[in-house]
Scaffold this active site. Structure first.
Site, PDB file in Angstrom:
ATOM      1  N   VAL A   1       5.199   5.104   0.267  1.00 33.10           N
ATOM      2  CA  VAL A   1       5.598   4.142   1.382  1.00 33.10           C
ATOM      3  C   VAL A   1       6.705   4.174   1.420  1.00 33.10           C
ATOM      4  CG1 VAL A   1       5.057   2.749  -0.859  1.00 33.10           C
ATOM      5  CG2 VAL A   1       6.938   3.474  -1.203  1.00 33.10           C
TER       6      VAL A   1
ATOM      7  N   ASN B   1       4.171  11.286  -3.435  1.00 31.49           N
ATOM      8  CA  ASN B   1       3.150  10.518  -4.695  1.00 31.49           C
ATOM      9  C   ASN B   1       2.946   9.091  -3.697  1.00 31.49           C
ATOM     10  OD1 ASN B   1       6.212   9.463  -4.942  1.00 31.49           O
ATOM     11  ND2 ASN B   1       6.404  11.486  -6.608  1.00 31.49           N
ATOM     12  N   CYS B   2       2.716   8.224  -4.663  1.00 24.11           N
ATOM     13  CA  CYS B   2       3.126   7.018  -3.937  1.00 24.11           C
ATOM     14  C   CYS B   2       4.194   7.006  -3.380  1.00 24.11           C
ATOM     15  CB  CYS B   2       2.612   6.375  -4.891  1.00 24.11           C
ATOM     16  SG  CYS B   2       3.177   5.868  -6.513  1.00 24.11           S
ATOM     17  N   GLU B   3       5.537   6.812  -3.832  1.00 21.93           N
ATOM     18  CA  GLU B   3       6.689   6.602  -3.509  1.00 21.93           C
ATOM     19  C   GLU B   3       6.977   7.330  -2.348  1.00 21.93           C
ATOM     20  OE1 GLU B   3      11.215   6.090  -5.408  1.00 21.93           O
ATOM     21  OE2 GLU B   3      10.000   7.044  -6.455  1.00 21.93           O
TER      22      GLU B   3
END
Length: 232
Positions: free
Chosen positions: A167, A162-164
């Site tokens: 990053v 996911n987006c976490e």
């Protein structure tokens, strides 16, 4: 008398699923669409290339890597990359419908948007996660380059990509998600409560829709990995 734990557990599970799906909460009376913030709403002069931008919301946190010049790379579930190669359509702001269908199809894209489109009116924290990775912070330019290399269509998983995850890989070198950890703890808690039969069924159905379990799989088979996981 003891309260029935099923509605409470089911509500908690739904909340955590929404947290990981990144659905944007719509304000009351909005008619279904959140008004876009005006260009220049955010002061980008305090952002540096390679910064990790964090947008806290009611039920979740969305993450991105700042690339400079008012551009943010972030991972979003999106069905369009799976059905069209039209870059102009894909680059339009992702709607809730596209996002939810992307989660179901496990398709996403690492896209580059303006700070305004990325944050969607929310407040922005800069490098707030650095305190958790004191000795693992990569150089700012390295973080930005990693993000740029990943731009494009990718697989999506609520638990694994996911987006976490995106990053933390870019800025710290290792893809991790604390939101995913919290979700897993919630699932464990629900399964441990043997009275929460309905909630356990919801977990199984969620695994079919979101985690890619084959539709032909029977419910008992669906729950076996969860019970093994709990026992471990």
């Amino acid at each position: 008398t003891m309260k029935n734990p099923v509605p409470q557990a089911a509500s908690l599970l739904l909340e955590k699923l929404m947290l990981l799906v990144h659905i944007r909460p719509l304000p009351a009376g909005s008619g279904g669409e959140t008004p876009q913030p005006a260009p220049g709403y955010y002061d980008t002069s305090c952002f540096k290339r390679g910064d990790l931008l964090e947008v806290p919301r009611t039920l979740f946190i969305h993450f991105g890597i700042y690339l400079g010049e008012n551009r943010v790379a972030h991972l979003m579930p999106d069905i369009l990359p799976a059905i069209t190669a039209d870059g102009r359509q894909i680059q339009q702001v992702v709607t809730n419908k596209r996002l939810i269908l992307g989660v179901i199809a496990r398709t996403a894209s690492v896209r580059v948007d303006t700070v305004e489109d990325f944050a969607y009116g929310g407040s922005i924290l800069v490098n707030h996660m650095d305190r958790l990775f004191e000795d693992q912070v990569l150089g700012s330019e390295e973080a930005a380059r990693r993000a740029e290399k990943l731009v494009g269509t990718t697989a999506y998983s609520l638990l694994w990509n996911n987006c976490e995850h995106f990053v933390t890989y870019c800025r710290y070198g290792a893809p991790v998600s604390f939101q995913t950890d919290k979700f897993c703890e919630t699932v464990k808690m629900i399964i441990r409560d043997q009275r929460s039969v309905l909630a356990s069924v919801l977990v199984g159905l969620a695994s079919i829709v979101c985690l890619g379990v084959a539709p032909s799989t029977t419910l008992p088979t669906i729950f076996i990995p969860f019970f093994l996981w709990m026992a471990g």
